[in-house]
Design a protein around this motif. Structure first.
Motif, short mmCIF file in Angstrom:
data_model
loop_
_atom_site.label_atom_id
_atom_site.label_comp_id
_atom_site.label_asym_id
_atom_site.label_seq_id
_atom_site.Cartn_x
_atom_site.Cartn_y
_atom_site.Cartn_z
N PRO A 73 36.67 -70.84 82.01
CA PRO A 73 37.18 -69.75 83.09
C PRO A 73 38.05 -69.44 83.90
CG PRO A 73 35.19 -70.61 83.76
CD PRO A 73 35.54 -71.40 83.00
N LYS A 74 39.10 -68.37 83.80
CA LYS A 74 39.98 -67.66 84.60
C LYS A 74 39.85 -67.62 85.64
CE LYS A 74 41.76 -65.13 80.68
NZ LYS A 74 41.77 -63.80 79.97
N GLU A 75 40.91 -68.62 86.61
CA GLU A 75 41.15 -68.25 88.13
C GLU A 75 40.75 -67.49 88.91
OE1 GLU A 75 43.72 -70.02 91.73
OE2 GLU A 75 45.12 -69.78 90.09
N LYS A 76 39.24 -67.54 89.52
CA LYS A 76 38.64 -66.75 90.65
C LYS A 76 37.99 -65.98 89.19
CE LYS A 76 41.58 -66.92 94.59
NZ LYS A 76 40.78 -67.96 95.10
N SER A 77 37.44 -65.78 88.33
CA SER A 77 36.55 -64.34 87.16
C SER A 77 35.63 -64.40 87.25
CB SER A 77 36.96 -65.03 85.83
OG SER A 77 36.64 -66.21 85.68
#
Length: 193
Positions: A73-77
């Motif tokens: 996952p992308k950061e803070k997704s």
């Protein structure tokens, strides 16, 4: 809200419909749901097909995961089984930290392209359909299907703060149940008039 049964979620939809003088979608007998009125204009749980379309179809692209088509996952997704949840979860996403061990406040992360929050991550969701794995005999998925009218368990869609495997994080992931869970909530839907 989490830790509620599918019936409690459906009863809330009926309660909300009554508050707005709409026809209740679900048929009730005491504190149990016994069926539904497909022609009602009241609130209901989204169907599995509606949930899938709302989560996966982003313009011309069909997403594999809430954040895109690649792991991790992308950061803070979103709120998934991350390193902050390691003390209470078996399988986590290594090197990912959303800073929430369990549920995060709604709207803590960016909405999808349709403006919907938490279609993956945070809490999984009850949907209208009974859980069924029988394919149609002619291969036709139907248009706006409401699913089977009877069954033992209901479908649960979306990953939650307790999910960290590739399979569970996919938007196509479906679970089922009948009992309350600490990581299962719901959202409401209604037909356009």
């Amino acid at each position: 809200v989490v830790n509620i049964t599918w019936d409690q979620a459906a009863l809330y939809c009926n309660w909300l419909s009554k508050q707005e003088n709409l026809t209740a979608f679900y048929l009730e007998s005491g504190d149990k749901i016994t069926g539904f009125n497909a022609n009602a204009d009241g609130y209901r749980l989204p169907t599995e097909a509606e949930w899938e379309w709302s989560a996966r179809n982003q313009g011309t692209e069909q997403l594999k995961y809430p954040w895109g088509n690649e792991m991790p996952p992308k950061e803070k997704s979103g709120n998934y089984a991350d390193i902050s949840a390691a003390p209470i979860i078996g399988k986590i996403i290594n090197n990912y930290n959303d800073n929430h061990m369990v549920s995060a406040p709604v709207g803590s992360y960016t909405p999808n392209s349709k403006g919907l929050y938490d279609m993956g991550g945070n809490v999984s969701e009850w949907v209208h359909d009974y859980y069924d794995i029988t394919a149609s005999s002619n291969g036709d998925a139907g248009t706006d299907p409401l699913g089977s009218e009877t069954g033992e368990h209901h479908v649960i869609k979306g990953s939650s703060w307790a999910h960290g495997t590739v399979t569970e994080l996919r938007l196509s992931y479906r679970d089922y149940g009948s009992e309350p869970k600490t990581d299962v909530g719901f959202r409401i839907a209604r037909y356009l008039q």
